[in-house]
Design a protein around this motif. Structure first.
Motif, PDB file in Angstrom:
ATOM      1  N   GLU A  29       0.820  -1.210   0.000  1.00 52.76           N
ATOM      2  CA  GLU A  29       0.000   0.000   0.000  1.00 52.76           C
ATOM      3  C   GLU A  29       0.855   1.263   0.000  1.00 52.76           C
ATOM      4  OE1 GLU A  29      -2.816  -0.236   3.211  1.00 52.76           O
ATOM      5  OE2 GLU A  29      -3.856  -1.952   2.296  1.00 52.76           O
ATOM      6  N   ALA A  30       2.071   1.169   0.519  1.00 51.42           N
ATOM      7  CA  ALA A  30       2.983   2.318   0.524  1.00 51.42           C
ATOM      8  C   ALA A  30       3.677   2.500  -0.829  1.00 51.42           C
ATOM      9  CB  ALA A  30       4.016   2.165   1.636  1.00 51.42           C
ATOM     10  N   GLY A  31       3.532   1.511  -1.742  1.00 55.71           N
ATOM     11  CA  GLY A  31       4.100   1.658  -3.081  1.00 55.71           C
ATOM     12  C   GLY A  31       5.106   0.611  -3.493  1.00 55.71           C
ATOM     13  N   ALA A  32       5.351  -0.389  -2.656  1.00 54.96           N
ATOM     14  CA  ALA A  32       6.327  -1.429  -2.985  1.00 54.96           C
ATOM     15  C   ALA A  32       5.661  -2.543  -3.800  1.00 54.96           C
ATOM     16  CB  ALA A  32       6.932  -2.018  -1.717  1.00 54.96           C
ATOM     17  N   THR A  33       6.485  -3.311  -4.482  1.00 59.82           N
ATOM     18  CA  THR A  33       6.025  -4.520  -5.176  1.00 59.82           C
ATOM     19  C   THR A  33       6.987  -5.649  -4.827  1.00 59.82           C
ATOM     20  OG1 THR A  33       7.330  -4.039  -7.161  1.00 59.82           O
ATOM     21  CG2 THR A  33       5.051  -3.221  -7.124  1.00 59.82           C
ATOM     22  N   ARG A  59       4.901   6.095   5.085  1.00 56.54           N
ATOM     23  CA  ARG A  59       3.635   5.455   4.707  1.00 56.54           C
ATOM     24  C   ARG A  59       3.557   4.035   5.275  1.00 56.54           C
ATOM     25  NH1 ARG A  59       4.900   7.936  -0.338  1.00 56.54           N
ATOM     26  NH2 ARG A  59       5.454   5.907  -1.190  1.00 56.54           N
ATOM     27  N   VAL A  60       4.662   3.288   5.259  1.00 60.50           N
ATOM     28  CA  VAL A  60       4.669   1.946   5.854  1.00 60.50           C
ATOM     29  C   VAL A  60       4.413   2.060   7.354  1.00 60.50           C
ATOM     30  CG1 VAL A  60       6.039  -0.120   6.342  1.00 60.50           C
ATOM     31  CG2 VAL A  60       6.204   0.969   4.092  1.00 60.50           C
ATOM     32  N   GLU A  61       5.082   2.992   8.010  1.00 57.77           N
ATOM     33  CA  GLU A  61       4.897   3.194   9.449  1.00 57.77           C
ATOM     34  C   GLU A  61       3.449   3.563   9.771  1.00 57.77           C
ATOM     35  OE1 GLU A  61       7.882   6.129  10.291  1.00 57.77           O
ATOM     36  OE2 GLU A  61       9.519   4.669  10.108  1.00 57.77           O
TER      37      GLU A  61
END
Length: 178
Positions: A29-33, A59-61
């Protein structure tokens, strides 16, 4: 895209609603794949355009805080950086039969270690012996049946929150065929 590793401080996957799926979804959800989890202590590898972007970490936090009800920092390193650390052999001179664990402690990237080395714990159960920027290396011993822990010793010296991982985990993450 770059491959990176994130180390979330002070969590155990499976506790307080933070399942492996929830943790991986926080990164997604924070933008990683291409997220992948290792063990149960918040170790994740992932792909992202700029792994060292502070807004990504925030964003992950944020996602993890929504689940746990508390904010825990994430320490991010590129897998290339970790591979360079492994290649450098920071534990090459360490007699593995004389220690309990070989560890690396991650400081915030902008706060490299600048203290004196070595640092030995009060109980002689942990020795902090080397640092490369914000990555600090230590060994622990069993004293009275209890292992030493580098994190509190390093936090006291640096006055910042840190997270510590067993070196075997780092080697595994670097070798993993992601």
């Amino acid at each position: 895209m770059g491959r990176a590793a994130g180390f979330v401080r002070n969590i155990m996957v499976g506790r307080n609603g933070l399942t492996r799926d929830v943790l991986l979804r926080a990164f997604d959800e924070a933008g990683a794949t291409g997220t992948r989890s290792y063990l149960t202590t918040g170790n994740v590898t992932f792909e992202i355009a700029d792994p060292l972007d502070a807004t990504f970490a925030s964003r992950v936090e944020d996602c993890i805080e929504k689940v746990l009800g508390r904010r825990e920092p994430i320490f991010i390193r590129t897998v290339e950086h970790l591979a360079d650390l492994v290649e450098s052999g920071p534990f090459a001179g360490v007699d593995s039969t004389a220690v309990h664990e070989r560890c690396v402690t991650f400081l915030p990237s902008e706060r490299p270690w600048n203290g004196q080395l070595p640092v030995v714990g009060r109980r002689q159960d942990v020795t902090v012996f080397a640092a490369v920027g914000a990555d600090v290396f230590s060994t622990t011993r069993l004293v009275g049946g209890r292992p030493g822990t580098a994190g509190p010793l390093i936090e006291k010296a640096t006055k910042v929150g840190v997270t510590t991982r067993n070196w075997n985990t780092i080697e595994r993450m670097v070798r993993s065929p992601d």
